[in-house]
Design a protein around this motif. Structure first.
Motif, PDB file in Angstrom:
ATOM      1  N   THR A  27       0.839  -1.196   0.000  1.00 41.26           N
ATOM      2  CA  THR A  27       0.000   0.000   0.000  1.00 41.26           C
ATOM      3  C   THR A  27       0.870   1.241   0.000  1.00 41.26           C
ATOM      4  O   THR A  27       1.880   1.306   0.707  1.00 41.26           O
ATOM      5  N   MET A  28       0.481   2.231  -0.802  1.00 41.41           N
ATOM      6  CA  MET A  28       1.180   3.516  -0.826  1.00 41.41           C
ATOM      7  C   MET A  28       0.192   4.642  -0.553  1.00 41.41           C
ATOM      8  O   MET A  28      -0.929   4.635  -1.057  1.00 41.41           O
ATOM      9  N   ASN A  29       0.623   5.622   0.228  1.00 44.09           N
ATOM     10  CA  ASN A  29      -0.130   6.848   0.444  1.00 44.09           C
ATOM     11  C   ASN A  29       0.130   7.814  -0.705  1.00 44.09           C
ATOM     12  O   ASN A  29       1.271   7.952  -1.163  1.00 44.09           O
ATOM     13  N   ALA A  30      -0.923   8.510  -1.147  1.00 45.26           N
ATOM     14  CA  ALA A  30      -0.782   9.465  -2.247  1.00 45.26           C
ATOM     15  C   ALA A  30      -1.472  10.777  -1.924  1.00 45.26           C
ATOM     16  O   ALA A  30      -2.494  10.806  -1.224  1.00 45.26           O
ATOM     17  N   VAL A  31      -0.915  11.867  -2.454  1.00 46.74           N
ATOM     18  CA  VAL A  31      -1.548  13.180  -2.387  1.00 46.74           C
ATOM     19  C   VAL A  31      -1.643  13.743  -3.807  1.00 46.74           C
ATOM     20  O   VAL A  31      -0.935  13.300  -4.708  1.00 46.74           O
ATOM     21  N   THR A  32      -2.535  14.715  -3.977  1.00 43.56           N
ATOM     22  CA  THR A  32      -2.756  15.316  -5.284  1.00 43.56           C
ATOM     23  C   THR A  32      -2.671  16.826  -5.204  1.00 43.56           C
ATOM     24  O   THR A  32      -2.868  17.423  -4.143  1.00 43.56           O
ATOM     25  N   LEU A  33      -2.404  17.448  -6.345  1.00 48.69           N
ATOM     26  CA  LEU A  33      -2.288  18.907  -6.364  1.00 48.69           C
ATOM     27  C   LEU A  33      -3.617  19.595  -6.115  1.00 48.69           C
ATOM     28  O   LEU A  33      -3.662  20.751  -5.692  1.00 48.69           O
ATOM     29  N   SER A  34      -4.752  18.905  -6.374  1.00 50.20           N
ATOM     30  CA  SER A  34      -6.072  19.506  -6.211  1.00 50.20           C
ATOM     31  C   SER A  34      -6.908  18.686  -5.229  1.00 50.20           C
ATOM     32  O   SER A  34      -6.650  17.500  -5.019  1.00 50.20           O
ATOM     33  N   PRO A  35      -7.926  19.293  -4.620  1.00 51.43           N
ATOM     34  CA  PRO A  35      -8.783  18.571  -3.685  1.00 51.43           C
ATOM     35  C   PRO A  35      -9.585  17.478  -4.386  1.00 51.43           C
ATOM     36  O   PRO A  35      -9.787  17.519  -5.598  1.00 51.43           O
ATOM     37  N   ARG A  36     -10.087  16.534  -3.612  1.00 42.48           N
ATOM     38  CA  ARG A  36     -10.884  15.436  -4.169  1.00 42.48           C
ATOM     39  C   ARG A  36     -12.071  15.951  -4.976  1.00 42.48           C
ATOM     40  O   ARG A  36     -12.419  15.395  -6.016  1.00 42.48           O
ATOM     41  N   GLN A  37     -12.752  16.998  -4.479  1.00 41.01           N
ATOM     42  CA  GLN A  37     -13.993  17.451  -5.085  1.00 41.01           C
ATOM     43  C   GLN A  37     -13.765  18.284  -6.344  1.00 41.01           C
ATOM     44  O   GLN A  37     -14.721  18.559  -7.079  1.00 41.01           O
ATOM     45  N   ALA A  38     -12.533  18.691  -6.616  1.00 40.71           N
ATOM     46  CA  ALA A  38     -12.262  19.496  -7.810  1.00 40.71           C
ATOM     47  C   ALA A  38     -12.467  18.666  -9.069  1.00 40.71           C
ATOM     48  O   ALA A  38     -12.131  17.480  -9.121  1.00 40.71           O
ATOM     49  N   ASP A  39     -13.000  19.298 -10.103  1.00 36.81           N
ATOM     50  CA  ASP A  39     -13.271  18.574 -11.339  1.00 36.81           C
ATOM     51  C   ASP A  39     -11.997  18.003 -11.944  1.00 36.81           C
ATOM     52  O   ASP A  39     -12.012  16.926 -12.540  1.00 36.81           O
ATOM     53  N   ILE A  40     -10.908  18.730 -11.785  1.00 38.75           N
ATOM     54  CA  ILE A  40      -9.641  18.281 -12.345  1.00 38.75           C
ATOM     55  C   ILE A  40      -9.159  16.978 -11.705  1.00 38.75           C
ATOM     56  O   ILE A  40      -8.336  16.256 -12.269  1.00 38.75           O
ATOM     57  N   SER A  41      -9.703  16.650 -10.530  1.00 42.38           N
ATOM     58  CA  SER A  41      -9.315  15.424  -9.833  1.00 42.38           C
ATOM     59  C   SER A  41     -10.008  14.178 -10.373  1.00 42.38           C
ATOM     60  O   SER A  41      -9.723  13.066  -9.922  1.00 42.38           O
ATOM     61  N   ARG A  42     -10.901  14.358 -11.335  1.00 39.31           N
ATOM     62  CA  ARG A  42     -11.625  13.209 -11.875  1.00 39.31           C
ATOM     63  C   ARG A  42     -10.661  12.168 -12.451  1.00 39.31           C
ATOM     64  O   ARG A  42     -10.833  10.967 -12.254  1.00 39.31           O
ATOM     65  N   GLY A  43      -9.649  12.645 -13.174  1.00 40.97           N
ATOM     66  CA  GLY A  43      -8.677  11.716 -13.735  1.00 40.97           C
ATOM     67  C   GLY A  43      -7.886  10.981 -12.667  1.00 40.97           C
ATOM     68  O   GLY A  43      -7.577   9.788 -12.817  1.00 40.97           O
ATOM     69  N   PHE A  44      -7.557  11.678 -11.571  1.00 43.16           N
ATOM     70  CA  PHE A  44      -6.837  11.035 -10.472  1.00 43.16           C
ATOM     71  C   PHE A  44      -7.702   9.937  -9.849  1.00 43.16           C
ATOM     72  O   PHE A  44      -7.220   8.842  -9.543  1.00 43.16           O
ATOM     73  N   ALA A  45      -8.984  10.266  -9.633  1.00 44.49           N
ATOM     74  CA  ALA A  45      -9.892   9.299  -9.021  1.00 44.49           C
ATOM     75  C   ALA A  45     -10.038   8.058  -9.891  1.00 44.49           C
ATOM     76  O   ALA A  45     -10.024   6.923  -9.388  1.00 44.49           O
ATOM     77  N   MET A  46     -10.165   8.262 -11.191  1.00 36.82           N
ATOM     78  CA  MET A  46     -10.273   7.134 -12.113  1.00 36.82           C
ATOM     79  C   MET A  46      -9.014   6.288 -12.072  1.00 36.82           C
ATOM     80  O   MET A  46      -9.072   5.047 -12.036  1.00 36.82           O
ATOM     81  N   PHE A  47      -7.858   6.958 -12.042  1.00 35.95           N
ATOM     82  CA  PHE A  47      -6.576   6.257 -11.977  1.00 35.95           C
ATOM     83  C   PHE A  47      -6.515   5.379 -10.733  1.00 35.95           C
ATOM     84  O   PHE A  47      -6.210   4.186 -10.809  1.00 35.95           O
ATOM     85  N   ILE A  48      -6.799   5.967  -9.574  1.00 35.09           N
ATOM     86  CA  ILE A  48      -6.688   5.238  -8.309  1.00 35.09           C
ATOM     87  C   ILE A  48      -7.680   4.082  -8.247  1.00 35.09           C
ATOM     88  O   ILE A  48      -7.331   2.965  -7.857  1.00 35.09           O
ATOM     89  N   ASP A  49      -8.917   4.346  -8.655  1.00 31.98           N
ATOM     90  CA  ASP A  49      -9.931   3.290  -8.612  1.00 31.98           C
ATOM     91  C   ASP A  49      -9.531   2.104  -9.490  1.00 31.98           C
ATOM     92  O   ASP A  49      -9.685   0.936  -9.087  1.00 31.98           O
ATOM     93  N   GLU A  50      -9.040   2.384 -10.675  1.00 33.14           N
ATOM     94  CA  GLU A  50      -8.709   1.294 -11.591  1.00 33.14           C
ATOM     95  C   GLU A  50      -7.452   0.543 -11.163  1.00 33.14           C
ATOM     96  O   GLU A  50      -7.377  -0.682 -11.305  1.00 33.14           O
ATOM     97  N   ILE A  51      -6.469   1.257 -10.630  1.00 29.97           N
ATOM     98  CA  ILE A  51      -5.277   0.577 -10.108  1.00 29.97           C
ATOM     99  C   ILE A  51      -5.670  -0.349  -8.965  1.00 29.97           C
ATOM    100  O   ILE A  51      -5.253  -1.517  -8.897  1.00 29.97           O
ATOM    101  N   ASN A  52      -6.487   0.172  -8.056  1.00 29.89           N
ATOM    102  CA  ASN A  52      -6.873  -0.632  -6.889  1.00 29.89           C
ATOM    103  C   ASN A  52      -7.699  -1.856  -7.286  1.00 29.89           C
ATOM    104  O   ASN A  52      -7.611  -2.906  -6.639  1.00 29.89           O
ATOM    105  N   GLU A  53      -8.484  -1.730  -8.333  1.00 28.88           N
ATOM    106  CA  GLU A  53      -9.254  -2.873  -8.806  1.00 28.88           C
ATOM    107  C   GLU A  53      -8.365  -3.870  -9.546  1.00 28.88           C
ATOM    108  O   GLU A  53      -8.447  -5.083  -9.310  1.00 28.88           O
ATOM    109  N   GLU A  54      -7.508  -3.366 -10.427  1.00 28.93           N
ATOM    110  CA  GLU A  54      -6.651  -4.231 -11.240  1.00 28.93           C
ATOM    111  C   GLU A  54      -5.668  -5.025 -10.392  1.00 28.93           C
ATOM    112  O   GLU A  54      -5.384  -6.192 -10.676  1.00 28.93           O
ATOM    113  N   PHE A  55      -5.150  -4.397  -9.324  1.00 27.35           N
ATOM    114  CA  PHE A  55      -4.109  -5.040  -8.525  1.00 27.35           C
ATOM    115  C   PHE A  55      -4.583  -5.366  -7.109  1.00 27.35           C
ATOM    116  O   PHE A  55      -3.786  -5.402  -6.172  1.00 27.35           O
TER     117      PHE A  55
END
Length: 324
Positions: A27-55
């Protein structure tokens, strides 16, 4: 966050059930340049969700948050020194560590076009020289950067003298246009506009227009560059992962996940245009001559800085991959 990673591994352990070994989950901890609720974070959320599902059962990302957890301009250094395992950040936020990082923005190509050039493999090497693992990119090719103003302009020359908020990649362009650039975090833009500290700013067109109704009156077309958000990992934390797992994560990110993330932005950008119209932003379309000049200045001014900071050979090599 190497200690957290080790703790997760120990907690998972390798146990025996009926004589069969159960693999460790890292498990790794991650931070992002924008808050979770920001629209720009949609790509980050998709990335994390798919990584966590795939692995699932092998590797997981724990999204700790954004600027409220760690200041954006310090996230890359925190990853490098082990205070955090991973960050999704802006290429220009850590150009002091990796001078070539901001080249990720300096193109008009999409992800698939760039992928075939070997650019991401070269960036992996350049980041390794600074003790950072470049895992890949959360791309957003359609998310170009536009100029948003509280006053109208008619020509490119009218930008001279205006005070424009930028992030570091845009500094050379705004300087070259004769305006006064100011580097501010995204969260400070509205207040700066409201108080008259700046006349405008450059930013993507997605997900925030309604919040700026009344302080922004005009948006200038065309936009410049492309958006892309590097995923950086602490070297020691990455080294804890088995080599086979590392290889599979990189292949999944670069060859499967990133191209699909890049495709979602066309719809988001179109919706952003609708939101800007609803907020009352008036579109200023520069003439063909000014548009061509803007894009030429955008590339030449930025790549000139890359040549100075990263070296002429590196700049020429990377520009050859990113610019036709």
């Amino acid at each position: 966050m190497k200690q957290f990673l080790k703790s997760a591994v120990v907690a998972a352990g390798i146990t025996m059930i009926g004589g069969a070994a159960i693999a460790e989950e890292y498990t790794m901890n991650a931070v992002t340049l924008s808050p979770r609720q920001a629209d720009i974070s949609r790509g980050f959320a998709m990335f994390i969700d798919e990584i966590n599902e795939e692995f699932d059962g092998e590797f997981q990302i724990n999204w700790r948050g954004g600027p409220e957890v760690m200041p954006p301009f310090g996230q890359a250094e925190a990853v490098r020194n082990g205070a955090m395992d991973m960050t999704f950040t802006s290429p220009s936020y850590y150009s002091g560590l990796v001078p070539a990082s901001s080249t990720m923005n300096l193109s008009f190509k999409d992800y698939n076009e760039i992928r075939t050039t070997g650019y991401y493999e070269r960036m992996t090497e350049l980041h390794a020289e600074r003790n950072l693992v470049f895992l890949g990119e959360v791309p957003a090719t359609d998310l170009a950067f536009h100029l948003f103003l509280n006053t109208p302009i008619e020509t490119l020359a009218d930008i001279q003298g205006l005070r424009i908020r930028v992030f570091p990649t845009l500094l050379p362009l705004v300087n070259a246009l004769g305006a006064e650039p100011l580097v501010l975090p995204m969260g400070e833009i509205y207040t700066a506009m409201e108080r008259g500290a700046i006349d405008g700013f450059m930013r993507g067109t997605v997900g925030w227009a309604a919040q700026f109704e009344g302080v922004v009156t005009h948006v200038v077309y065309p936009g410049v560059y492309r958006a892309g958000f590097p995923i950086l990992v602490n070297q020691d934390a990455w080294n804890e992962l088995p080599a086979d797992l590392q290889t599979r994560i990189i292949a999944f990110v670069r060859d499967d996940l990133a191209p699909r993330i890049d495709e979602i932005w066309a719809t988001d950008v179109a919706q952003g245009v609708v939101e800007m119209e609803a907020a009352g932003f008036e579109v200023i379309q520069l003439s063909d001559e000014d548009s061509a000049q803007l894009r030429e200045i955008a590339l030449d001014s930025a790549w000139s800085v890359i040549a100075t900071e990263a070296g002429e050979d590196v700049a020429a090599e990377l520009r050859g991959m990113l610019v036709d």
